[in-house]
Write an enzyme that holds these catalytic residues in place. Structure first.
Site, PDB file in Angstrom:
ATOM      1  N   LYS A 146       0.835  -1.202   0.000  1.00  0.00           N
ATOM      2  CA  LYS A 146       0.000   0.000   0.000  1.00  0.00           C
ATOM      3  C   LYS A 146       0.869   1.252   0.000  1.00  0.00           C
ATOM      4  O   LYS A 146       0.582   2.226  -0.705  1.00  0.00           O
ATOM      5  CB  LYS A 146      -0.926   0.000   1.215  1.00  0.00           C
ATOM      6  CG  LYS A 146      -1.748   1.283   1.340  1.00  0.00           C
ATOM      7  CD  LYS A 146      -2.721   1.219   2.519  1.00  0.00           C
ATOM      8  CE  LYS A 146      -3.508   2.526   2.621  1.00  0.00           C
ATOM      9  NZ  LYS A 146      -4.549   2.469   3.688  1.00  0.00           N
ATOM     10  N   HIS A 152      -8.310 -30.400 -33.034  1.00  0.00           N
ATOM     11  CA  HIS A 152      -9.414 -29.515 -32.667  1.00  0.00           C
ATOM     12  C   HIS A 152     -10.200 -30.059 -31.464  1.00  0.00           C
ATOM     13  O   HIS A 152     -11.428 -30.086 -31.460  1.00  0.00           O
ATOM     14  CB  HIS A 152     -10.339 -29.291 -33.855  1.00  0.00           C
ATOM     15  CG  HIS A 152      -9.659 -28.681 -35.037  1.00  0.00           C
ATOM     16  ND1 HIS A 152      -8.981 -27.487 -34.973  1.00  0.00           N
ATOM     17  CD2 HIS A 152      -9.520 -29.119 -36.315  1.00  0.00           C
ATOM     18  CE1 HIS A 152      -8.467 -27.201 -36.156  1.00  0.00           C
ATOM     19  NE2 HIS A 152      -8.758 -28.177 -36.986  1.00  0.00           N
TER      20      HIS A 152
END
Length: 542
Positions: A138, A275
């Site tokens: 922070k 696929h």
């Protein structure tokens, strides 16, 4: 602006590299504050260290549960140095500012994975560590925070260069917040599931760390990246690439499907996928014969596909793979000579993958996610001993082995799915159709037009695959549907789909059953003289 390290807090569970970092800090004149075993490690190395209790004037207590949770520590981390009022308070309260926080956390996820008791897992929920990390992140305008030991060298370099600049502190802060987020997500998920005891937890959370940017997604205009789940060491995302070009987004999807298909079987097995659908799956006494048979199912579609094996790749298998254009091969390991041979194909992506056991799977939808138990082959109906014979004669042992193989293989095929098999190998696969009749027709058509016959003689395995690109054309492919067995991932809603299989010469069928027209299907099987079993289990794969 760079802020030099005048005061640093070091509190780490994993001690690797911490002495080297402490030495660099001490040599630069930085005061080192530390806790418990970290302080002991630094002191044992002959380096000056200030115990945190000397700063707080309060002893570490409650078996180490409380060490750094004190204003003398957090005031020094959180004070906003751009505010004169904060500067004044630091002086008034006798608090020295902190410039660097180095913390890594208790091994909560590792403890859970080890099968430890609930009490042991609870003790590994870190409190003070995440609090210091978040406080430092922070206040990154003034404080640098490091949570990853791989960043220690950066900090060592920074001690000699006057500290981290603002951009580096921002980057470190972002890494720190990601670190505590994944840690908290793991704790939240575990507590939701374990402490409450619900089969389905009330909270679903996770954290993933970016491993690589991919060239693009499914299509060139889509951005894509690979992320790994925090704490995971196995699975495709953590595979070791031993050769070839970089993996693509579509490669990852196809290989994931192929690995899962190969590991659905206990015997040596190979899956060839294109696929996300298998164009061939086979089991055999050896991995090279399994590959030969899997490839022979549909050599045309295997062109440009991916291969997954559930055993080490042998030289014989590598010799079969080499002449075939393949995007990716994945296996748990490779014979050194086989790897050397495969590496001569510069574009072939070669992956060593340690499979990961996954209990649940998540699919994102707009506005939320769907979570389900992963479909595995552990339902009561997946055991042939629990199947019900509803038509025809009981299957002989060879037919039953093929039916069991077909049932296990059908799980990896996209619905609607119908699969034909013979001698432990697929010979025709109908997948992804919007009605089951079309899937039946497709499975028969592919069996009778796309494949090649291969011998069951292990000594000659590889002959069909070695010249697979034109094997289906020379002399034409045989009608492999006749005499095969079939599996359907869900029931036949009408008898017409089954009739397609019967007319093609399929000798036995395994399917879930459960249709309101089961009687029609059973009567059709009896009329055709086809053996049919119901499993009572279903394996849709959407």
């Amino acid at each position: 602006m760079k802020i030099p390290f005048k005061r640093a807090i070091l509190s780490v569970y994993h001690k690797d590299g911490i002495v080297e970092l402490a030495k660099a800090l001490a040599e630069s004149g930085c005061e080192i504050i530390s806790t418990g075993s970290t302080a002991a490690t630094i002191s044992d190395a002959g380096l000056p260290v200030t115990p945190v209790s000397s700063v707080t004037n309060f002893p570490e207590c409650f078996d180490g549960r409380v060490k750094t949770l004190h204003p003398m520590i957090h005031g020094g981390i959180l004070a906003n140095r751009d505010l004169q009022t904060h500067q004044d308070q630091l002086v008034e309260l006798g608090i020295q500012p902190v410039d660097l926080v180095v913390v890594n956390l208790y091994p909560f996820q590792e403890t859970v994975a080890s099968g430890a008791s609930i009490a042991e897992c609870v003790e590994q929920i870190d409190i003070g560590g995440p609090t210091m990390i978040r406080a430092a992140a922070k206040n990154h305008a003034s404080v640098a925070v490091i949570v990853d030991p791989s960043r220690y060298q950066d900090a060592i370099d920074a001690t000699r260069e006057g500290g981290f600049d603002a951009a580096a502190r921002r980057r470190l802060a972002a890494e720190a917040f990601a670190h505590t987020a994944q840690y908290d997500a793991a704790v939240a998920q575990w507590t939701s599931q374990t402490l409450i005891g619900a089969d389905v937890p009330e909270y679903q959370g996770g954290a993933w760390l970016k491993k690589a940017d991919l060239r693009y997604g499914e299509n060139p205009h889509q951005r894509a990246s690979l992320y790994t789940r925090a704490g995971a060491s196995a699975g495709l995302a953590n595979a070791t690439q031993l050769g070839g070009k970089e993996m693509s987004y579509n490669n990852y999807q196809d290989v994931d499907a192929a690995i899962r298909a190969a590991y659905d079987h206990d015997e040596p097995a190979v899956a060839v996928v294109k696929h996300a659908n298998p164009c061939g799956v086979a089991v055999a006494p050896t991995i090279e014969l399994a590959h030969d048979r899997a490839h022979a199912c549909d050599p045309q579609s295997a062109y440009g596909g991916v291969i997954a094996a559930n055993r080490e790749v042998t030289v014989a298998m590598a010799q079969q793979v080499k002449p075939i254009f393949t995007e990716v091969i994945a296996a748990p390991s490779y014979d050194p000579a086989a790897l050397e041979l495969l590496q001569t194909k510069k574009n072939l992506r070669i992956l060593a993958v340690e499979p990961e056991t996954v209990k649940t799977e998540v699919k994102e939808i707009s506005g939320g996610i769907l979570v389900q138990d992963r479909d595995t082959l552990d339902a009561a109906g997946d055991d042939p001993h629990n199947w019900t014979l509803v038509a025809g004669k009981p299957a002989d042992p060879a037919t039953m082995r093929d039916l069991e193989f077909a049932w296990r293989a059908i799980r990896s095929v996209r619905s609607n799915a119908v699969l034909l098999a013979h001698d432990g190998a697929t010979v025709g696969i109908g997948m992804g159709q919007v009605n089951r009749v079309d899937s039946c027709r497709l499975s028969v058509e592919r069996a009778n037009t796309l494949g090649v016959n291969v011998t069951s003689d292990v000594e000659t395995a590889g002959g069909a695959a070695a010249n697979s690109d034109d094997a289906g054309e020379a002399g034409g492919a045989p009608e492999r549907a006749r005499g095969s067995v079939a599996a359907s991932d869900a029931f036949f809603p009408f008898a017409d789909g089954f009739q397609v299989l019967a007319d093609a010469g399929v000798r036995a069928v395994v399917q879930p059953g459960g249709s309101i027209r089961d009687d029609e299907v059973i009567e059709a099987a009896k009329a055709a003289g086809v053996t049919m079993y119901f499993t009572g289990a279903r394996h849709f794969a959407h």
